[in-house]
Motif scaffolding. Sequence first.
Motif, mmCIF file in Angstrom:
data_model
loop_
_atom_site.group_PDB
_atom_site.id
_atom_site.type_symbol
_atom_site.label_atom_id
_atom_site.label_comp_id
_atom_site.label_asym_id
_atom_site.label_seq_id
_atom_site.Cartn_x
_atom_site.Cartn_y
_atom_site.Cartn_z
ATOM 1 N N GLU A 1 0.603 -1.370 0.270
ATOM 2 C CA GLU A 1 0.128 0.213 -0.020
ATOM 3 C C GLU A 1 0.841 1.327 0.072
ATOM 4 O OE1 GLU A 1 -2.578 -0.357 3.357
ATOM 5 O OE2 GLU A 1 -3.269 -2.580 2.715
ATOM 6 N N ALA A 2 0.343 2.540 -0.344
ATOM 7 C CA ALA A 2 1.041 3.635 -0.521
ATOM 8 C C ALA A 2 1.287 4.178 1.049
ATOM 9 C CB ALA A 2 0.370 4.709 -1.391
ATOM 10 N N HIS A 3 2.113 3.555 1.688
ATOM 11 C CA HIS A 3 2.356 4.268 3.176
ATOM 12 C C HIS A 3 3.864 4.353 3.257
ATOM 13 C CE1 HIS A 3 -1.620 2.969 4.575
ATOM 14 N NE2 HIS A 3 -1.252 1.749 4.013
ATOM 15 N N SER A 4 4.201 5.289 4.399
ATOM 16 C CA SER A 4 5.565 5.464 4.669
ATOM 17 C C SER A 4 6.459 4.334 4.990
ATOM 18 C CB SER A 4 5.831 6.337 6.051
ATOM 19 O OG SER A 4 4.906 7.556 5.807
ATOM 20 N N ARG A 5 7.757 4.370 4.294
ATOM 21 C CA ARG A 5 8.418 3.317 4.501
ATOM 22 C C ARG A 5 9.762 3.344 5.216
ATOM 23 N NH1 ARG A 5 8.016 0.016 -1.293
ATOM 24 N NH2 ARG A 5 5.561 -0.182 -1.141
ATOM 25 N N VAL A 6 10.223 2.618 6.120
ATOM 26 C CA VAL A 6 11.493 2.965 6.709
ATOM 27 C C VAL A 6 12.213 1.563 6.507
ATOM 28 C CG1 VAL A 6 12.546 2.737 9.191
ATOM 29 C CG2 VAL A 6 10.226 4.100 8.824
ATOM 30 N N TYR A 7 13.494 2.003 5.850
ATOM 31 C CA TYR A 7 14.565 0.977 5.522
ATOM 32 C C TYR A 7 15.636 0.706 6.699
ATOM 33 C CZ TYR A 7 12.624 1.559 0.945
ATOM 34 O OH TYR A 7 11.705 1.584 -0.151
ATOM 35 N N LEU A 8 15.584 -0.344 6.955
ATOM 36 C CA LEU A 8 16.731 -0.936 8.065
ATOM 37 C C LEU A 8 17.232 -2.155 7.620
ATOM 38 C CD1 LEU A 8 13.912 -1.033 11.206
ATOM 39 C CD2 LEU A 8 15.663 0.838 10.600
ATOM 40 N N GLY A 9 18.490 -1.709 6.879
ATOM 41 C CA GLY A 9 19.300 -2.772 6.303
ATOM 42 C C GLY A 9 18.374 -2.994 5.092
#
Length: 133
Positions: free
Chosen positions: A23-31
């Motif tokens: 879905e079009a949500h905020s994404r957080v990249y952790l590695g």
Amino acid sequence: MPEPAGSDFEFVECDDCHARPDEAHSRVYLGSRVISHTEDCVTHALDMINGEEGARRIREQDKWARRNFAPAHERLRAAADALPRDCTAAHFAAALLQLVEVQANTTGFVTLHELVEILDTHFPPEHPEPKPH
């Protein structure tokens, strides 16, 4: 934001807001992990606040260290200079002084080859191996 082609990301659903990765949500990249969050996700908000607080603490620590490095280094130099030149500790103090000077001129890490060069200067090997260029 589309993922790079051929990437090996693990998409994880947030335990708090249960946002789905598709879905079009905020994404957080952790590695290699990607966690999606809704706009009003409490977990995401707390993570952002904690990240900003951590960054602020690091900036404060860095300012303190920059202010206090020169006086601390001078105290170390004075202590090393007070040692008799023929004592064993003088070699260790000289190596430590050089290491501290090199460390101060880096972004935070002395490389292994720099460390070996310092040690070889103050504690030369019996049969030195030629350095690669």
